[in-house]
Design a protein around this motif. Structure first.
Motif, PDB file in Angstrom:
ATOM      1  N   VAL A 125       0.837  -1.198   0.000  1.00 38.07           N
ATOM      2  CA  VAL A 125       0.000   0.000   0.000  1.00 38.07           C
ATOM      3  C   VAL A 125       0.871   1.246   0.000  1.00 38.07           C
ATOM      4  CG1 VAL A 125      -1.557   1.346   1.430  1.00 38.07           C
ATOM      5  CG2 VAL A 125      -2.031  -1.028   1.022  1.00 38.07           C
ATOM      6  N   TYR A 177      -5.046  -0.596  -4.749  1.00 43.93           N
ATOM      7  CA  TYR A 177      -6.316  -1.171  -4.333  1.00 43.93           C
ATOM      8  C   TYR A 177      -6.164  -2.644  -3.993  1.00 43.93           C
ATOM      9  CZ  TYR A 177     -11.204  -2.473  -4.421  1.00 43.93           C
ATOM     10  OH  TYR A 177     -12.427  -2.954  -4.081  1.00 43.93           O
ATOM     11  N   TRP A 189      -4.427  -3.036  -0.791  1.00 44.40           N
ATOM     12  CA  TRP A 189      -5.368  -2.596   0.253  1.00 44.40           C
ATOM     13  C   TRP A 189      -6.258  -3.772   0.651  1.00 44.40           C
ATOM     14  CZ3 TRP A 189      -6.153   2.341   2.408  1.00 44.40           C
ATOM     15  CH2 TRP A 189      -7.351   2.543   3.077  1.00 44.40           C
ATOM     16  N   THR A 227     -14.088  -1.849   6.462  1.00 40.38           N
ATOM     17  CA  THR A 227     -13.006  -1.594   5.528  1.00 40.38           C
ATOM     18  C   THR A 227     -13.431  -1.918   4.112  1.00 40.38           C
ATOM     19  OG1 THR A 227     -11.605  -2.325   7.308  1.00 40.38           O
ATOM     20  CG2 THR A 227     -10.554  -1.919   5.223  1.00 40.38           C
ATOM     21  N   GLY A 251     -13.433   0.273   0.862  1.00 39.27           N
ATOM     22  CA  GLY A 251     -12.789  -0.187  -0.360  1.00 39.27           C
ATOM     23  C   GLY A 251     -13.708  -0.059  -1.559  1.00 39.27           C
ATOM     24  N   LYS A 283     -10.747   4.247   7.547  1.00 40.94           N
ATOM     25  CA  LYS A 283      -9.512   3.626   7.993  1.00 40.94           C
ATOM     26  C   LYS A 283      -8.808   4.497   9.022  1.00 40.94           C
ATOM     27  CE  LYS A 283      -7.280  -0.070   7.084  1.00 40.94           C
ATOM     28  NZ  LYS A 283      -7.935  -1.316   6.809  1.00 40.94           N
ATOM     29  N   MET A 295      -2.798   4.192   6.994  1.00 44.44           N
ATOM     30  CA  MET A 295      -3.150   4.078   5.579  1.00 44.44           C
ATOM     31  C   MET A 295      -4.232   5.068   5.209  1.00 44.44           C
ATOM     32  SD  MET A 295      -3.111   0.073   5.114  1.00 44.44           S
ATOM     33  CE  MET A 295      -1.595  -0.812   5.341  1.00 44.44           C
ATOM     34  N   GLY A 327      -3.563   7.561   2.363  1.00 42.33           N
ATOM     35  CA  GLY A 327      -4.429   7.569   1.186  1.00 42.33           C
ATOM     36  C   GLY A 327      -4.903   8.974   0.864  1.00 42.33           C
TER      37      GLY A 327
END
Lengths: 818, 103, 532
Positions: C134, C144, C147, C177, C181, C236, C268, C272
């Motif tokens: 990641v 992705y 992730w 999560t 996603g 996250k 993360m 991100g």
């Protein structure tokens, strides 16, 4: 090496030695260089701080020799400046431009290389030396660094802190010797079984914490920018936390430690807001200017005060719109493109108040004063060092250090806060019976005096009181520690009395402190020698503060401001009263508790020696008053706004007195203060020594007031109801919100998903599968219904064939066209 | 007297055909049913031959008629064998007794 | 000197490859498995140190690919224009190091795991690959995939090795999560088709910033994409109101997994936002800045208040994470657009982003430490009820000293790492919004309140009030090692923050300048005409 480097090296050494000591002491047992019954960690701590004292003292003396002892002589620049312009209200405008707002600096300073800054050209003695240790972070033009800033105030503070700390370390070696055991029995902690709690001694840890505290405190004093002050501000706070909570087993101790830290954080919240305003509006935290690569990075003081010590305020009539223009060290307005850089006047006030809020927390000023009495849970040497002489005075030190940044309105606020504090605390001290609590309240009250002094323009007076107070209050705390140790941990004065027979050295050194704080003097005797009354240190410093206050009230027509003089005057009497009450109750009269008296004993030399040394200083450090060396040293660092008359019409209409104004009323103020002190002393003598009136009768007569005072003006209750409980309630709301709302929403959506899936299953099984089955079933049924036709009779078949053919043909012929 | 035309042949063929059908439908005797079949076949044969004679089909009709005769002979042989087996099983050649194929 | 392709690829895949030989280990050879796993994480950490050594603080222009060092890209799925591209800059480098460190320490902390050890270590190593991937991948699809790769081992690690309510916690974590996603996936496809079929993050950033004339993303488009990405990452982070998975997951997860969860996984979210959401959708980010800051401030206060109300030690630390990660959100978003490009406000934003990044690292250390400290107690007495502790200071003095140091780091005491991140992000906020800045600053009081109160209840007092008091034995060697390493990092970063800032600031400066320029297009155009 130039003077600045020498001073820096000496003070840095004094600063870092205790840190090294801390590391060695905390690991005394792990690293096996000492053992639990050994005094070696204490000796190391004393060595570190003692060496620190020597470094500081030599730095002070070196600085004196380099400056031609100018700072030590009473021929004070401040007075000259004022006297020259005697009677001329606008005289200060004619002051020659001086560097870094120091009044008598003859010309603008040059800046040495390597980012070091001096207040001055080398030809003349600089006002201050400053420079950078290293950078914490750089974001474009925003630089956050660790700096050092050394002027006479720094040097005095260093010497004072290290000296008192050394004395207290020595005292603590005796006081804490109970801890030199494998089986320390804590009489304050009662276990369910009815016996006391026992644990291994923690002698080494106590000295480790003391060393860590010294490191943090010295770092605070050495700091060259306000951010660094904040860093060490928090560090002294955490050391205070550790030391108050030294007896971690006692619930009261850990609670007091938490209270101290959290209330300090409340003040720090304000401090943080001040920092935000400063970094955002002024873009720097540094006090002083540095030149790097020929670009001047102007420090806070020059930005706000320019080179002449004045605020460059715009002419707007409206307060909201008026701004203070920022200037460089030459006094030129800074421009950003074409628009001049400025800070809103209100924002400057807010920043000042914010930083001062930090002082309120640290110096236990109203309304955050309640943590300090509770902090007496710590061992007495801690109370002496941290909670009277040094850390709590750091708030005053900050107010003094940051003085050029305060517009008059902020100073007025400081004065009022100090005024309220000194009165509130003194009244509580009158009814307190715990010997340490009385001293704690008196500390708060005296800190209030210092704040008041600074607030009414008596900059040097406030800091003067800081230093003298440090001596006599640490002395008195050590004396009380000596009493407590001598009486086997009895702290209640109602069980004492007549102890001067048992512990004379303690009693008479204490008396020195009491006289000093009460401000008693023998007028006329010392005049021939010093031009001042013969008195112990407290008289001189308090006198200076009261005089500043009087001068302030004289200059301001607002009648309310009279309080700023009347209240401290009255409180001076109260101070004398409760301090003598303490002394009489403890050391004079008849023993009230025979058991305590029987077992009381004088302490060994390692504890009494510091008392004697400190009592000498408490008596004599301010010798000569405002003509003496101490006051001269401090006022050497005075800035223009502290010397000259300062006026503001922006938010409040205020005039702050100049040196000269103070000088004019000095005699009258001193006389009044002395009268008040004698009145208080006499009352205490009559009530507690002569027993003219039984104090218990007064207590019964004024029951309501008495209870109110015993409850400390009910601040603790108020805070508990107003802040602590609501916080816990809101906390449980948040917790409840998570569990009852967010999680319920989540669970509900999960449940809905499950329900929807169940529906979908029903739909799948009922509708989709049903349709398919229906087709199959109906086909079967149709076929089954055709079974009856299948008779197996040949003749019938033939008949059907015939009929079928006929039908076909008939259909063919009817349907087909001809 | 008019010459015998196509319709006359067709008429006879139709009568034969209907007789055969009726014979198949009403006879319970298996042999009778077979006779009915023969009648139907021959009625059809007559039609083939007649159409072959009165239409420009050439010899097609006669060929098919011969084919049908041969087929009928084979069919008769098979059918008689069935009838014999049927008799062995049922001791009768009453076709109504043979309703095992009932659905 | 490994070539960048090999070095980065090895950092990412070494842990996963390392787990393959474990398949042939005898499940009963516990120590062999542990040491083998430890060696794997240690080697990975060594490689990240190698990366640090090779990283150039003052790179020559030819070393850089749009700000990235060690950049490389290999075709992976050419039909869809997917590349296997990795690279590192000042933003990801500290996080990669943190991942290596926390994984190593968590592996040491895993010594007390007994159940299905082989499976545990294998999943652990796969998890590390996911995390490294990641932080290092520069292709959106690759990002992705990593992730999601990281998600499954985590699910099992919580769900199998967790506490009594592990299934609930694991599925909650997983679904949260996964929901994030999915939002990210939608945004990814939006951007893929909006940019002429590219997954390249660097190219997408150029498109988003209006530097590619052929494709322009409209403001509305950017806002939508940004919101989708932001919610995905905010889950996250976690930020209020998407945080409720965190306390449950932390409480139920075994100690080492809590450490990883707090130390790396939460980062993360922040990563991100700063690597994907901000550069690709600057207009959206600018549009949402106030909301983000407000959310960050609210999380700070909310988390602190909620922490005050906890009676479960781990839950308290979990809520403190919510509070501390609020500073990250706050610092990232204090983006106030001045009237012209390069306005002084920009310095404060730059300070804020730096502070946010620093806070991520600092929280990675302090929070990891706090969970580890809680775990040490839990391993001994098997409960976490704050009201049933007390007297630990007398029973385990060495432990208490270390724990106090680490908790003070969490409290934001100067000289320890937590202070720098918190204080700078709060300081940067004043120029953005004064009210929010004041509210954020009040967090210092609450933080002190809940941490000190906890310390009082757990460590102070005369006697231990809970069960299994006899099990409170002094620290073991490996526990000391982990605690000292964390404390050493906390002190080092607190005293010399510039050691970290010097890596982060150049990249952040570039980012901040680019983003600010991208919302001043008219000014850029005038500037170009002037140059011509």
């Amino acid at each position: 090496m130039d003077t600045g480097t020498v001073l820096r090296n000496l003070l840095t050494l004094a600063w870092l030695l205790p840190l090294a000591g801390f590391v060695a002491e905390i690991y005394a047992l792990q690293l096996r260089w000492s053992h639990r019954l050994s005094k070696a960690p204490a000796q190391l701590a004393v060595a570190c701080i003692g060496a620190g004292f020597l470094c500081s003292l030599s730095a002070l003396l070196y600085w004196g020799s380099q400056t031609g002892w100018a700072g030590f002589s009473p021929a004070d620049h401040g007075h000259h400046a004022s006297e020259e312009h005697h009677g001329d209200e606008h005289a200060d405008e004619e002051m020659p431009p001086a560097d870094a707002l120091h009044p008598s600096a003859p010309e603008a300073g040059e800046h040495a290389a390597e980012g070091e800054s001096h207040g001055h050209t080398p030809a003349h003695a600089p006002k201050f030396y400053a420079g950078t240790f290293y950078k914490l972070a750089t974001f474009g033009p925003l630089e956050i660094t660790l700096d050092w800033y050394i002027d006479s105030l720094t040097l005095v503070m260093f010497t004072m802190v290290t000296f008192i700390a050394t004395c207290i370390h020595l005292f603590a070696m005796g006081y804490m010797k109970d801890e030199l055991t494998e089986e320390y029995e804590d009489h304050e902690v009662h276990l369910p079984g009815g016996h006391h709690f026992t644990r291994p001694g923690r002698f080494h840890r106590f000295f480790a914490f003391l060393s860590l505290f010294c490191f943090a405190m010295l770092g605070l004093v050495l700091a060259g920018n306000i951010f660094q002050v904040f860093i060490f501000w928090e560090l002294v706070g955490v050391c205070s936390f550790l030391l108050i909570g030294f007896y971690v087993e006692r619930h009261s101790a850990s609670t007091a430690a938490n209270k101290a830290f959290i209330m300090n954080r409340v003040g720090d919240f304000g401090f943080l807001i001040g920092l935000m305003i400063l970094i955002t509006s002024l873009g720097t935290f540094r006090f002083f200017d540095v030149t790097e690569d020929h670009v001047e990075k102007t420090g806070l003081f020059s930005l706000v005060r320019g080179n002449d010590g004045k605020l460059d305020v715009s002419d707007d009539k409206s307060v909201v719109q008026s701004v203070v223009y920022l200037r460089d060290s030459q006094g030129h307005r800074l421009v950003d493109g074409t628009t001049p850089r400025s800070i809103s006047y209100l924002l400057l006030i807010a920043a000042g108040l914010g930083v001062f809020a930090g002082s309120i927390g640290k110096s236990a000023q109203f309304p955050l004063q309640t943590w300090l009495p509770d902090a007496m849970e710590g061992p007495t040497p801690v109370s002496a060092l941290v909670h009277s002489a040094t850390m709590v005075a750091a708030g005053v030190y900050l107010a003094g250090r940051f003085y050029p940044m305060f517009p008059p309105e902020v100073l007025l606020g400081i004065a009022y806060i100090g005024c309220i504090t000194l009165f509130v605390a003194a009244t509580i001290a009158v009814v307190a019976t715990d010997i340490k609590k009385v001293l704690a309240y008196s500390t708060i009250s005296q800190l209030g005096y210092m704040m008041l002094g600074i607030g009414v323009g008596g900059w040097a007076a406030g800091l003067f009181h800081l230093v003298t107070h440090a001596f006599f209050k640490s002395l008195m705390f050590l004396c009380s520690g000596s009493v407590i140790a001598g009486c086997h941990h009895v702290q209640d004065m109602r069980q004492m009395g007549g102890l001067r027979h048992k512990m004379p050295l303690t009693a008479y050194t204490m008396l020195v402190g009491v006289i000093a704080i009460a401000g008693l003097a023998i007028p006329g005797v010392g005049n021939a020698l010093f031009g001042q009354a013969l008195a112990f240190s407290g008289f001189h410093s308090k006198d200076a503060i009261v005089a500043s206050a009087l001068a302030f009230t004289e200059l301001n027509s607002n009648q309310l401001h009279r309080l700023l003089f009347v209240v401290p005057l009255v409180t001076a009497g109260i101070t004398a009263f409760y301090m003598f009450r303490l002394w009489f109750m403890t050391f004079a009269g008849q023993p009230r508790d025979e058991h305590v008296y029987e077992h009381a004993h004088e302490n060994p030399a390692i504890m009494t020696l510091p008392l004697v040394v400190l009592s000498l200083l408490a008596a004599g450090c301010a010798l000569g008053g405002e003509q003496g060396w101490l006051y001269s040293l401090l006022s050497y660092s005075e800035t223009v706004p502290a010397v000259e008359r300062l006026a503001s019409e922006r938010v409040a209409s205020i005039v702050l007195p100049s040196h000269h104004d103070v000088h004019d009323v000095h005699g009258m103020a001193g006389g009044l203060a002395l009268f008040a002190a004698f009145a208080g002393t006499a009352t205490a003598y009559l009530l507690y020594c002569r027993k003219v009136v039984d104090p218990d009768d007064i207590r019964r007569q004024a029951g309501g007031v008495y209870d109110f005072l015993v409850d400390k003006w009910r601040f603790d209750t108020l805070y508990d109801v107003a802040f602590v409980r609501p916080c816990l309630v809101i906390g449980s709301w948040c917790q409840g919100f998570d569990q009852k709302v967010l999680d319920v929403v989540l669970h509900a959506s999960a449940a809905i998903t499950v329900v929807v899936s169940k529906w979908e299953r029903t739909f799948d099984e009922g509708m989709i599968d049903g349709l398919v089955n229906l087709v199959g079933n109906s086909t079967t049924n149709f076929g089954r219904s055709l079974r009856v036709v299948q008779t197996g009779r040949l003749r019938q078949y033939v008949m059907w064939i015939a009929v079928g053919v006929v039908v076909l043909f008939a259909a063919l012929f009817t349907a087909l066209p001809k | 007297m008019e010459p015998v035309g196509l319709n006359a042949y067709l008429f006879v063929g139709a009568v034969l055909f209907v007789c055969g059908i009726v014979c198949m439908a009403i006879k319970r005797n298996g042999i009778g049913v077979l006779m009915g079949v023969e009648l139907v076949l021959n009625g059809a044969n007559l039609n083939f031959v007649a159409f072959a004679r009165y239409t420009p089909l050439g010899l097609d009709g006669q060929v098919i008629a011969l084919f049908v005769i041969v087929l009928a002979a084979a069919e008769a042989a098979v059918a008689l064998a069935i009838a014999l087996n049927f008799y062995n099983n049922h001791l009768s050649i009453d076709v109504d007794r043979g309703s095992e194929l009932q659905g | 000197m490994l070539s960048p392709e090999y070095l980065l690829t090895l950092i990412v895949f070494l842990p996963a490859l390392w787990s393959i030989p474990l398949l042939w280990f005898d499940g009963k050879a516990s120590d062999a498995i542990r040491y083998f796993g430890l060696l794997g994480t240690a080697l990975t950490f060594g490689l990240t140190l190698q990366l640090l050594g090779q990283y150039d603080l003052t790179p020559a222009p030819e070393q850089l690919h749009e700000g990235m060092q060690f950049y490389f890209a290999k075709e992976w799925i050419p039909n869809w224009n997917v590349n296997f591209s990795l690279g590192v800059d000042g933003i990801s480098l500290p996080l990669v190091l943190l991942t290596g460190l926390v994984s190593l320490l968590a592996m040491i902390a895993s010594w007390s795991i007994e159940k299905h050890l082989k499976g545990y270590v294998i999943l652990f190593l796969i998890l590390e690959t996911g995390m490294m991937g990641v932080f290092l991948s520069l292709d959106f699809l690759l990002f992705y995939i990593f992730w999601e790769v990281m998600l499954l081992p985590m699910y099992f690690l919580i769900g199998v090795w967790g506490g009594p309510r592990r299934e609930y916690a694991a599925i909650k974590f997983f679904l949260y999560t996964l929901a994030g996603g999915v939002l990210m996936l939608i945004a990814m496809l939006m951007l893929y088709f909006g940019s002429g079929n590219s997954f390249d993050l660097l190219y997408l950033a150029r498109v988003g910033q209006g530097l590619e004339k052929s494709f322009l993303l409209s403001k509305e488009f950017q806002i939508t994409a940004f919101l989708l990405l932001f919610i995905g990452f905010a889950i996250k982070l976690p930020s209020f109101p998407f945080h409720t998975w965190l306390p449950d997951a932390h409480v139920e997860a075994p100690t080492p997994i809590s450490m990883i969860l707090a130390g790396v996984l939460l980062k993360m979210g922040g990563y991100g936002i700063i690597r994907i959401a901000f550069p690709i959708c600057p207009l959206g980010a600018q549009y949402c800045a106030y909301g983000m800051v407000a959310l960050g401030v609210f999380s700070i206060i909310y988390g602190a208040f909620a922490a005050l109300a906890q009676t479960d030690f781990k839950r308290l630390v979990a809520y403190s994470s919510v509070s501390h990660m609020g500073y990250v959100l706050l610092g990232l978003a204090v983006w106030k657009v001045g009237e012209k490009a390069g306005d002084p406000n920009l310095h404060y934003w730059r300070m804020g982003v730096n502070a946010a990044m620093f806070q991520m690292i600092a929280h990675g250390i302090s929070s990891t430490g706090m969970f580890f400290m809680v775990g040490i107690l839990y391993d001994r007495v098997h409960h976490r009820d704050l009201n049933k502790f007390g007297g630990i200071a007398g029973l385990m003095p060495h432990y208490t000293g270390l724990a106090a140091g680490i908790f003070f780091a969490g409290l934001g005491l100067p000289g320890l790492c937590g202070f720098i991140g918190e204080i700078f992000s709060v300081l940067s906020c004043w120029s953005f919004d004064k009210t929010l800045a004041i509210i954020a600053a009040s967090g210092v009081i609450l933080t002190a309140g809940y941490i000190l109160w906890t310390m009082q209840r757990v460590y102070f007092g005369p006697v231990y009030k809970g069960p299994h008091g006899e099990a409170l034995v002094p620290l073991l060697g490996r526990e000391k090692f982990v605690a000292y390493v964390l404390l050493a990092f906390a002190i080092a970063l607190g005293v010399f923050p510039n050691a970290l800032f010097q890596y982060m600031d150049p990249s952040i400066k570039t980012l901040v300048d680019n983003l600010d320029a991208s919302v001043h297009p008219q000014l850029i155009e005038t500037a170009t005409t002037l140059v011509q």
